[in-house]
Design an enzyme around this catalytic site. Structure first.
Site, PDB file in Angstrom:
ATOM      1  N   PRO A 114       0.821  -1.218   0.000  1.00 36.57           N
ATOM      2  CA  PRO A 114       0.000   0.000   0.000  1.00 36.57           C
ATOM      3  C   PRO A 114       0.850   1.262   0.000  1.00 36.57           C
ATOM      4  O   PRO A 114       1.936   1.275   0.576  1.00 36.57           O
ATOM      5  CB  PRO A 114      -0.769  -0.079   1.319  1.00 36.57           C
TER       6      PRO A 114
ATOM      7  N   SER B 193       8.292 -18.369   7.168  1.00 36.37           N
ATOM      8  CA  SER B 193       9.609 -17.793   6.956  1.00 36.37           C
ATOM      9  C   SER B 193      10.226 -17.297   8.251  1.00 36.37           C
ATOM     10  O   SER B 193      11.370 -16.893   8.291  1.00 36.37           O
ATOM     11  CB  SER B 193       9.539 -16.669   5.943  1.00 36.37           C
TER      12      SER B 193
ATOM     13  N   LYS C 293      11.557  -7.520   2.124  1.00 43.16           N
ATOM     14  CA  LYS C 293      12.187  -7.851   3.399  1.00 43.16           C
ATOM     15  C   LYS C 293      13.523  -7.130   3.555  1.00 43.16           C
ATOM     16  O   LYS C 293      13.839  -6.596   4.618  1.00 43.16           O
ATOM     17  CB  LYS C 293      12.401  -9.357   3.485  1.00 43.16           C
TER      18      LYS C 293
HETATM   19  N1  LIG Z   1       6.920   7.865  -6.349  1.00 41.88           N
HETATM   20  C1  LIG Z   1       6.023   8.746  -5.918  1.00 41.88           C
HETATM   21  N2  LIG Z   1       6.148  10.058  -6.184  1.00 41.88           N
HETATM   22  C2  LIG Z   1       5.236  10.949  -5.743  1.00 41.88           C
HETATM   23  N3  LIG Z   1       4.158  10.646  -5.025  1.00 41.88           N
HETATM   24  C3  LIG Z   1       3.958   9.355  -4.727  1.00 41.88           C
HETATM   25  C4  LIG Z   1       4.869   8.348  -5.148  1.00 41.88           C
HETATM   26  N4  LIG Z   1       4.414   7.154  -4.711  1.00 41.88           N
HETATM   27  C5  LIG Z   1       3.273   7.414  -4.045  1.00 41.88           C
HETATM   28  N5  LIG Z   1       2.987   8.728  -4.047  1.00 41.88           N
HETATM   29  C6  LIG Z   1       1.824   9.370  -3.413  1.00 41.88           C
HETATM   30  O1  LIG Z   1       1.483   8.653  -2.246  1.00 41.88           O
HETATM   31  C7  LIG Z   1       0.072   8.593  -2.071  1.00 41.88           C
HETATM   32  C8  LIG Z   1      -0.400   7.180  -1.933  1.00 41.88           C
HETATM   33  O2  LIG Z   1      -0.330   6.530  -3.161  1.00 41.88           O
HETATM   34  P1  LIG Z   1      -1.455   5.556  -3.715  1.00 41.88           P
HETATM   35  O3  LIG Z   1      -1.499   5.671  -5.185  1.00 41.88           O
HETATM   36  O4  LIG Z   1      -2.722   5.748  -2.986  1.00 41.88           O
HETATM   37  O5  LIG Z   1      -0.822   4.166  -3.308  1.00 41.88           O
HETATM   38  P2  LIG Z   1      -1.359   2.697  -3.583  1.00 41.88           P
HETATM   39  O6  LIG Z   1      -2.488   2.779  -4.549  1.00 41.88           O
HETATM   40  O7  LIG Z   1      -0.171   1.969  -4.104  1.00 41.88           O
HETATM   41  O8  LIG Z   1      -1.756   2.166  -2.252  1.00 41.88           O
HETATM   42  C9  LIG Z   1      -0.521   9.313  -3.261  1.00 41.88           C
HETATM   43  O9  LIG Z   1      -0.821  10.618  -2.888  1.00 41.88           O
HETATM   44  C10 LIG Z   1       0.596   9.294  -4.284  1.00 41.88           C
HETATM   45  O10 LIG Z   1       0.503  10.367  -5.155  1.00 41.88           O
END
Ligand SMILES: Nc1ncnc2c1ncn2[C@@H]1O[C@H](COP(=O)(O)OP(=O)(O)O)[C@@H](O)[C@H]1O
Ligand SMILES: [Mg+2]
Length: 801
Positions: A354, A677, A720
């Site tokens: 996540p 694990s 990990k």
């Molecule tokens: N590499 C990144 N650069 C900039 N913002 C990011 C990056 N990775 C995640 N975010 C930001 O973090 C937040 C959570 O991301 P999200 O897309 O909801 O994650 P997921 O769907 O993988 O759980 C969002 O606001 C996203 O824009």
């Protein structure tokens, strides 16, 4: 205290556990609902003291409401929204805040959840029984209550849910319902409801009596005349008055809408039916809703945009830091799509823990392609009907989520993110993944059939992308159709960049600050990352930054200094966020006996997992406590068996285990997905405790153990190792058979750890236990008497006493 969107209710009290459809017209309420839906957050529903107030403020609301989750939103053509909500918990309202963009403000509110855990006391049991009995009698007197209600009431065990369900089915004034809602104590609540039930039953009895008397007097002809007359008057009043205009408007709308022929035919037929119906029958609403739904769907309209590869690359980089490999794969995929006319071939699936940006990358892809974006979360969907809708004969039927999403998109070719496909589950109501399979299959999806719509709907121009936390959760037939792109967790440095360049600016804007009005130096970002979050992605990091912004916004208001700028240092963070949630860096301060560090793979990415063992004089019992699943229990057994099989080599008496009890405990952290694990970690911890030799605190390990001490391979290696790096671990032990997986681990992580491959638990012990060189040949003759009192675990020349 948490903050949630708020929606005032007129004349309705929603109890926890109840599902209710609400028709919502007020703008603030609609915005609050949409915000809750978007963020998948609960919404606080609270009843107005006076239903007539249109724009209620805090003083117009009761102080206890219900936290609810929004299950579905359906936009009706007249701008109102039909929402399906499910009550979850009682909650107390505190401060309300106005949130959102200008002219699009809605309320959020600080709340504390007020749920009381019912006890199992006898008194309560007695009350529960009384309540069931009373409701049974009440229901027999009240013909309007459907049988199912009675059945579901008898089957409920939880007293709190029970009394809420009963309360929601008694016909009462709003104030009285609110009073019931405000009773937090379950016992008091049951008491109140019982009182009401008894009163109502008495009234029933009286009514019945009067009714019988009147009936006798009125002959049946008289009655019929009276009733028909009454219905006619009501119809005149409500139906005809506005009905006429409304229908001709609808006819025009049908004429204007571009529909495929078969859809037009069907809807024309339905319209004719509608015309002949009395304006106020229940059936009318059903037909009317159906026509509205069809008209509201996009049938031909599309975004006309071509993929410009240069622009696409720019957009992806603009929105996300790093993610080099995934971005490359996505661009390659898009490049292929530009060369073919219709989208064919595998569906992209972004997999990772996540908060690593899966959903937001999907959004970015939409932007790069110049298309609309819709997201459908499949988390918790377990019913095929949720995907495909209910037949119209079903009361309260709605289209399924696919069609509702298309309605939201408004065009037939959006980028459609099917989020969390691994979180669907199957139950007796049918397998939602079967419906999804059809949606994703280019051979079938030009004629998707939603049960409610009952018309073929063309999904073939939709650009589907899916996301998942975990490949294992995706049904195999679905996996076959997918091209998997892995997104890993972020390192500390990456998080720093993301926080500074992306998350903070985003949150500043969302909370009404100008650029640069709040600045955090590196130390303060690190403080947030290390001590207020522990995660593979950056979701909590973003939330925590948002919390800082909100706190500062409030402070600025209080100080009446609207242009004040803030520059936070490491120490300031605590002032705004309170006590740190996590101990930073899991590596222990000193080498401890019986405490070994493992690397686990959990739902939220990699984590360090500390396993602690103690030995007591006893009779050979193995006790396991903490967050251990069944799988871990087995690992612990295997580990102990291994230790026993090595007793002699370890210098222990062969019957040593009969003299001791072993207690294994996992102190904190999330539940590991891959229990086995932890095998070698458990074994190390047990041996360390038995031999009273400390474990190297800078070392973390992972590997399954067999009864004979062979080390078997594990999954989730990259995550990990990331966790180990985050936890400032220096040295890791991993199964030899995982050597080939090291290729997939980013160089940056590999080079920062001393990685050792092991295939035998003896090797593990030699690496992990800190003892003098001469003892390395495996721990002969350690004097245990001092520790274990009057018996010895170790084989001595003199027999144990
Ligand atoms: N590499 C990144 N650069 C900039 N913002 C990011 C990056 N990775 C995640 N975010 C930001 O973090 C937040 C959570 O991301 P999200 O897309 O909801 O994650 P997921 O769907 O993988 O759980 C969002 O606001 C996203 O824009
Ligand atoms: Mg997501």
């Amino acid at each position: 205290m948490e903050q949630f969107p708020l929606m005032p209710l007129r004349d309705i009290v929603l109890f926890p556990g109840m599902v209710a459809p609400l028709v919502v017209g007020r703008k603030k309420s609609i915005l609050a609902l949409e915000d809750a839906m978007e963020n998948r957050s609960p919404i606080l529903l609270v009843t107005q003291k006076d239903a007539k107030v249109d724009d209620p403020g805090q003083e117009h609301l009761h102080t206890i409401g219900t936290l609810a989750s929004v299950m579905q939103l359906l936009r009706l053509p007249d701008g109102t929204i039909k929402a399906l909500v499910e009550g979850k918990d009682r909650a107390e309202l505190h401060q309300m805040h106005l949130r959102g963009k200008k002219n699009e403000e809605f309320f959020t509110v600080d709340v504390t959840v007020m749920t009381e855990e019912p006890t199992g006391s006898n008194e309560l049991q007695a009350y529960v029984r009384e309540l069931k009995k009373a409701f049974d009698v009440y229901a027999q007197g009240n013909k309007k209550l459907p049988r199912e209600v009675l059945n579901s009431v008898t089957s409920i065990e939880n007293p709190s849910q029970l009394v809420d369900l009963v309360a929601s089915h008694i016909q009462l004034k709003t104030e009285e319902k609110q009073k019931i809602l405000e009773k937090i104590s379950v016992l008091e609540r049951i008491n109140l409801v019982l009182e009401i039930l008894f009163r109502e039953m008495e009234l029933f009895a009286m009514e019945k009596d009067i009714h019988a008397k009147v009936k006798k007097k009125m002959s049946s002809t008289q009655r019929n005349y009276y009733l028909t007359e009454k219905i006619r008057v009501i119809q005149d009043e409500i139906g005809q008055g506005e009905g006429g205009d409304d229908l001709s408007e609808l006819e025009q709308a049908i004429g204007k809408k571009k529909l495929p022929k078969y859809a037009l035919e069907k809807i024309t037929k339905e319209f004719k039916k509608l015309r002949q119906m009395p304006a106020m029958s229940a059936e009318t609403t059903v037909v009317r809703n159906y026509i509205d739904t069809v008209l509201d769907l996009p049938w031909k309209k599309k975004s006309r945009a071509k993929i410009d590869m240069n622009r696409a690359e720019g957009v992806l980089d603009e929105d996300h830091y790093g993610l080099k490999k995934p971005k490359e794969r996505i661009l390659e995929y898009l490049a292929v799509q530009t060369q073919v006319k219709k989208l064919r071939g595998p569906i992209l699936c972004l997999v990772g823990p996540p908060g690593v940006g899966k959903t937001s990358v999907c959004k970015s892809i939409a932007r790069a392609m110049g298309r609309k974006f819709v997201r459908l979360s499949l988390g918790g969907v377990r019913d095929e009907a949720e995907v495909r809708g209910h037949r119209r004969t079903y009361i309260g039927a709605m289209p399924g989520k696919i069609i509702l999403s298309m309605q939201k998109a408004g065009v037939i070719n959006p980028v459609f993110c099917l989020d969390e496909v691994d979180k669907m589950s199957v139950d007796f109501r049918g397998d939602p993944s079967a419906a999804l399979l059809e949606v994703l299959d280019p051979e079938q999806n030009y004629s998707f059939n939603d049960h409610y719509l009952d018309l073929d709907y063309d999904l073939s121009e939709v650009f589907f992308i899916t996301t998942a936390n975990n490949l294992h959760g995706i049904p195999l037939p679905l996996q076959d159709r997918m091209e998997i792109i892995q997104l890993n967790g972020y390192t500390e440095e990456e998080k720093l960049h993301i926080a500074e360049d992306f998350l903070l600016p985003k949150q500043l804007q969302a909370n009404g600050f100008k650029e640069g009005e709040i600045q955090l130096n590196e130390a303060s970002f690190l403080e947030v990352i290390r001590r207020y979050t522990r995660e593979a992605g950056v979701r909590n990091l973003e939330r925590t930054l948002a919390a800082i912004c909100r706190k500062i916004a409030r402070e600025r208001l209080k100080e009446k200094a609207p242009d004040k700028r803030y520059q936070l240092t490491g120490e300031d963070v605590g002032v705004y966020l309170g006590v740190a949630k996590y101990r930073y860096g899991l590596a222990e301060k000193k080498n401890e006996i019986g405490l070994a560090t493992g690397m686990a793979w959990t739902e939220v990415g990699g984590e360090l997992l500390q396993i602690e063992s103690t030995i007591m004089p006893g009779t050979g019992k193995l006790t396991i406590t903490g967050k251990l699943g069944d799988v871990m229990q087995e690992s612990a057994q295997a580990a102990l068996t291994y230790v026993r099989s090595r007793a002699v080599r370890l210098g222990l008496r062969s019957d040593f285990y009969q003299k001791i009890d072993v207690h294994v405990h996992v102190p904190e952290g999330a539940i590991p997905k891959d229990g086995p694990s932890a095998g070698i970690t458990i074994a190390t911890s047990i041996v360390s405790a038995i031999l009273q030799i400390p474990v190297d605190r800078n070392l973390a390990m992972t590997g399954e153990i067999t009864l004979r001490g062979r080390v078997l391979p594990i999954g989730g290696l990259t995550e990990k190792l990331l966790a180990a790096k985050r936890g400032k671990i220096l040295r890791v032990l991993i199964p030899k058979e995982n050597e080939r997986n090291l290729e997939d681990v980013p160089e940056q992580i590999r080079s920062s750890l001393d990685i050792q491959l092991v295939d035998d638990a003896d090797q593990v012990l030699e690496e992990a236990l800190i003892c003098k060189q001469e003892e390395k040949s495996l721990f002969k003759d350690v004097p245990f008497d001092s520790i274990y009192g009057n018996f010895s675990l170790v084989e001595h020349n003199t027999p144990a006493q």
